[in-house]
Design a protein around this motif. Structure first.
Motif, PDB file in Angstrom:
ATOM      1  N   PRO A 241       0.832  -1.208   0.000  1.00  0.00           N
ATOM      2  CA  PRO A 241       0.000   0.000   0.000  1.00  0.00           C
ATOM      3  C   PRO A 241       0.865   1.256   0.000  1.00  0.00           C
ATOM      4  O   PRO A 241       1.910   1.313   0.655  1.00  0.00           O
ATOM      5  N   SER A 242       0.417   2.266  -0.719  1.00  0.00           N
ATOM      6  CA  SER A 242       1.169   3.528  -0.756  1.00  0.00           C
ATOM      7  C   SER A 242       0.943   4.361   0.488  1.00  0.00           C
ATOM      8  O   SER A 242       1.773   5.210   0.842  1.00  0.00           O
ATOM      9  N   GLN A 243      -0.185   4.109   1.180  1.00  0.00           N
ATOM     10  CA  GLN A 243      -0.503   4.857   2.391  1.00  0.00           C
ATOM     11  C   GLN A 243      -0.978   3.891   3.471  1.00  0.00           C
ATOM     12  O   GLN A 243      -1.904   3.109   3.261  1.00  0.00           O
ATOM     13  N   VAL A 244      -0.340   3.931   4.609  1.00  0.00           N
ATOM     14  CA  VAL A 244      -0.798   3.208   5.789  1.00  0.00           C
ATOM     15  C   VAL A 244      -0.646   4.140   6.986  1.00  0.00           C
ATOM     16  O   VAL A 244       0.218   5.030   6.987  1.00  0.00           O
ATOM     17  N   THR A 245      -1.468   3.922   8.003  1.00  0.00           N
ATOM     18  CA  THR A 245      -1.490   4.830   9.145  1.00  0.00           C
ATOM     19  C   THR A 245      -1.358   4.045  10.442  1.00  0.00           C
ATOM     20  O   THR A 245      -2.196   3.187  10.753  1.00  0.00           O
ATOM     21  N   ALA A 246      -0.297   4.322  11.184  1.00  0.00           N
ATOM     22  CA  ALA A 246      -0.119   3.747  12.518  1.00  0.00           C
ATOM     23  C   ALA A 246      -0.911   4.582  13.510  1.00  0.00           C
ATOM     24  O   ALA A 246      -0.937   5.815  13.428  1.00  0.00           O
ATOM     25  N   PHE A 247      -1.568   3.910  14.456  1.00  0.00           N
ATOM     26  CA  PHE A 247      -2.416   4.668  15.383  1.00  0.00           C
ATOM     27  C   PHE A 247      -2.431   4.028  16.760  1.00  0.00           C
ATOM     28  O   PHE A 247      -2.131   2.846  16.937  1.00  0.00           O
ATOM     29  N   GLN A 248      -2.790   4.855  17.747  1.00  0.00           N
ATOM     30  CA  GLN A 248      -2.986   4.406  19.124  1.00  0.00           C
ATOM     31  C   GLN A 248      -4.255   5.063  19.674  1.00  0.00           C
ATOM     32  O   GLN A 248      -4.557   6.229  19.368  1.00  0.00           O
TER      33      GLN A 248
END
Length: 509
Positions: A241-248
């Protein structure tokens, strides 16, 4: 070869004594055989020996009779042949990250086949199938696939371990499942294995695939440490994927009642199919915090929209969301370590760990586990954590009909959508030895689950191996409904248990 020593008395028949029962004689015999076969091996006491024998879990050191360090498949064949002739058990070691030191045999006296000098990764840009040697580590595989064609396959980064998750070997990780922050979207690492080149107990080489030795292929994909040495894999890949988002997401779980209530809402949300396919997530609990942590396969704005219903349900807040490209996210979840590493393995801890896989928790289990979390775990001063991965549910690729189609059957036991959660419970000391009275802590926490559930509602995961279980208990807990068929495959391919360790599958009688 050994020669019988004949002991005579006036009335006794000759008794044959095998000098190879002596560890020193076994060592000399295997060293001679490996040398004659042209198999590279670590010199006893050398820097390579010390590096290769040093266990990730310092609580469980073992001494092999020898360590072969092959660079070709012929070397692997020679090593297996020598050990089989001499009656020595063989243990392949891919990355050295076994929680139970099973890569060292799980006991003294094995021939360890250290694979990490075989770490080549080659992507076929026409088929997008990757040829991956079994000594590769996950960070190296991810780096090479992205560099060669911006491709990837689903696997873990072993989040939770500062600086070292990228060092996990592809072999043990993928052959026993391989969960990570792509699994809800793309399935387990085992689901991306298209074929494997395997050295068997008789030292022959076969291909295991859906069309060649399909029974072996089924068994390898979920219980692969039991049947031979995988020298290389062919992995299907997907476009990274060209965009991924790490989150908490901070969870307000500060009492037993808030844990039980919040967990109940979370499992209802997951079981109802409300978790978007693009979302990959876990609960991470420690003495200092409880969070949802994850990776969304999409932009940060798409994540914020997708996660809002869950935030409202849980009364929680999004504390962080950072958008990356694929390798940026991989680096994020290795917590600052060097991603692309090969030989040697040089990270160690001292710990005790347990695992679970469960369906939705009944109310009695929820209350028991939550009370244990607050009243027992919170009073333990060591550096413990619990990971609760979102494993199943209607939209999980692990449990979807595509994953379970005829071309993707495997011995991994937890394919029903009802298996919502995969757990790792981990207790470590930063200095000194693990205390003898520490084991009861995690044992008791697991018991708070299992005492309140039916046996068909839970199992365990061998990638978080617990060596305190005996062999029969362990394989039953790890492999559940797959065990009987695995035993038949073991009898076919390794009836003499050349590939043995204390929790290996026994051949069917």
């Amino acid at each position: 070869m050994w020669f019988p020593l004949i002991l005579l008395t006036a009335t006794a028949a000759p008794i044959l004594a095998n000098p190879l029962t002596s560890p020193l004689n076994k060592r000399a015999a295997i060293d001679d055989c490996l040398k004659s076969a042209g198999v590279p091996a670590d010199a006893q006491g050398s820097s390579d020996w010390r590096a290769d024998v040093n266990p990730f879990n310092q609580r469980l050191p073992y001494t092999p009779v020898a360590i072969a360090v092959p660079t070709t498949i012929e070397h692997i064949q020679g090593a297996v042949s020598c050990a089989a002739k001499l009656g020595i058990k063989v243990t392949p070691k891919s990355g050295g990250h076994s929680y139970a030191s099973f890569g060292l045999g799980g006991e003294n006296g094995h021939l360890v086949v250290e694979l990490d000098r075989m770490s080549k990764v080659t992507l076929d840009k026409t088929t997008n199938i990757a040829d991956v040697q079994a000594g590769s580590r996950l960070g190296h595989v991810a780096t090479e696939l992205y560099k060669q064609g911006k491709r990837a396959f689903s696997h873990g980064t072993c989040p939770g371990y500062v600086f070292e998750g990228n060092r996990v070997g592809v072999g043990g990780h993928s052959l026993h499942g391989g969960f990570g922050f792509s699994s809800h979207t793309y399935g387990l690492a085992v689901d991306w294995i298209a074929a494997a080149t395997v050295v068997l107990a008789n030292s022959t080489v076969v291909t295991a695939s859906p069309t060649e030795n399909p029974d072996l292929f089924w068994a390898l994909r979920g219980a692969g440490s039991n049947f031979g040495i995988v020298a290389s894999f062919k992995f299907n890949t997907f476009a990274a994927p060209s965009q991924v988002t790490a989150f908490q997401i901070n969870l307000p779980w500060n009492s037993a009642s808030s844990i039980a209530s919040g967990w109940g809402k979370l499992q209802d949300w997951l079981a109802a199919g409300n978790m978007p396919k693009e979302m990959n997530m876990r609960v991470f609990g420690s003495p200092s915090q409880t969070q949802l942590q994850g990776l969304y396969h999409g932009s940060s704005s798409a994540l914020r929209t997708a996660v809002q219903p869950l935030l409202s349900t849980l009364g929680a807040s999004l504390s962080n969301a950072q958008q990356y490209d694929w390798m940026g996210a991989f680096t994020y979840y290795t917590y600052g370590g060097t991603v692309d590493v090969t030989h040697p393995y040089n990270y160690v801890e001292t710990f005790y760990s347990k695992s679970l896989v469960t369906t939705a928790l009944p109310s009695a289990a929820l209350n028991s586990v939550a009370n244990y979390w607050i009243n027992t775990a919170k009073r333990v001063s060591r550096d413990w954590f619990i990971i609760i991965d979102m494993h199943g549910g209607p939209k999980s690729a692990i449990t979807s009909s595509t994953t379970n189609s005829a071309n993707y059957t495997s011995s991994y036991a937890y394919r029903a959508p009802e298996y919502l959660f995969l757990y790792e419970l981990y207790d470590r000391v930063l200095f000194g030895s693990y205390p003898s009275n520490g084991f009861s802590f995690l044992d008791g926490w697991v018991k708070s689950f299992t005492d309140n559930m039916k046996q068909e509602q839970w199992g365990m995961y061998i990638n978080y191996a617990d060596p305190t279980m005996n062999g029969a208990e362990a394989v039953g807990n790890y492999y559940r409904s797959s065990l009987s068929r695995l035993q038949k495959v073991k009898a076919q391919y390794d009836p003499n248990e050349v590939f043995y360790y204390p929790q290996s599958v026994e051949p069917a009688k």
